[in-house]
Design a protein around this motif. Structure first.
Motif, mmCIF file in Angstrom:
data_model
loop_
_atom_site.group_PDB
_atom_site.id
_atom_site.type_symbol
_atom_site.label_atom_id
_atom_site.label_comp_id
_atom_site.label_asym_id
_atom_site.label_seq_id
_atom_site.Cartn_x
_atom_site.Cartn_y
_atom_site.Cartn_z
ATOM 1 N N VAL A 189 0.859 -1.175 0.000
ATOM 2 C CA VAL A 189 0.000 0.000 0.000
ATOM 3 C C VAL A 189 0.896 1.227 0.000
ATOM 4 N N GLY A 190 0.553 2.210 -0.817
ATOM 5 C CA GLY A 190 1.252 3.489 -0.842
ATOM 6 C C GLY A 190 0.426 4.490 -0.057
ATOM 7 N N LEU A 191 1.046 5.171 0.909
ATOM 8 C CA LEU A 191 0.309 6.084 1.781
ATOM 9 C C LEU A 191 0.970 7.452 1.834
ATOM 10 N N LYS A 192 0.146 8.472 1.834
ATOM 11 C CA LYS A 192 0.591 9.852 1.983
ATOM 12 C C LYS A 192 1.058 10.060 3.419
ATOM 13 N N TRP B 133 5.287 10.180 0.014
ATOM 14 C CA TRP B 133 4.507 8.952 -0.066
ATOM 15 C C TRP B 133 5.419 7.773 0.225
ATOM 16 N N VAL B 134 4.903 6.821 0.986
ATOM 17 C CA VAL B 134 5.695 5.670 1.396
ATOM 18 C C VAL B 134 4.971 4.387 0.998
ATOM 19 N N VAL B 135 5.748 3.430 0.488
ATOM 20 C CA VAL B 135 5.221 2.099 0.185
ATOM 21 C C VAL B 135 5.372 1.253 1.442
ATOM 22 N N VAL B 136 4.298 0.550 1.794
ATOM 23 C CA VAL B 136 4.287 -0.312 2.979
ATOM 24 C C VAL B 136 4.041 -1.744 2.517
ATOM 25 N N TYR B 137 4.946 -2.652 2.884
ATOM 26 C CA TYR B 137 4.765 -4.074 2.592
ATOM 27 C C TYR B 137 3.911 -4.679 3.697
ATOM 28 N N LEU B 138 2.708 -5.122 3.350
ATOM 29 C CA LEU B 138 1.774 -5.626 4.361
ATOM 30 C C LEU B 138 2.328 -6.801 5.147
#
Length: 115
Positions: free
Chosen positions: A46-49, A77-82
């Motif tokens: 997920v990419g989050l502001k 913006w940061v990519v988060v590995y679930l």
């Protein structure tokens, strides 16, 4: 413990006035027409502001879970590995992304999930 996409959407759907649209490769998350996140099913990311400082802190702290996606309009913006994040921490990040995009009067109506 890993977070599933079902847990992600439970978090997202609990926020006020979220619109979720599905494209061929990813879902877009918006509040009152402003994007605050993206979800890529293929990579379970997920990419989050976030703020620029939060983006850099997250990536520096755990580069195996977070990576820089891009910067725009003074935000990072940061990519988060679930697979690398627990649901409660993800909830805080999703709330912050939503809060950074939602109008002030809407934010004032919603309890701060990060507290």
């Amino acid at each position: 413990m890993a977070t599933t996409d079902k847990q992600l959407f439970k978090i997202v759907d609990a926020l006020a006035e979220v619109q979720r649209t599905s494209g061929s490769s990813y879902d877009t998350l918006k509040v009152r027409g402003k994007v605050f996140g993206y979800f890529w099913p293929r990579t379970q990311t997920v990419g989050l502001k976030q703020t620029l400082s939060e983006q850099l802190a997250l990536v520096a702290e755990r580069p195996d879970v977070f990576e820089v996606q891009f910067t725009a309009g003074g935000f990072g913006w940061v990519v988060v590995y679930l697979e690398g994040i627990e649901a409660d921490e993800l909830a805080e990040l999703v709330f912050e992304a939503w809060r950074l995009s939602a109008p002030e009067e809407l934010v004032a109506q919603v309890p701060d999930l990060a507290r």
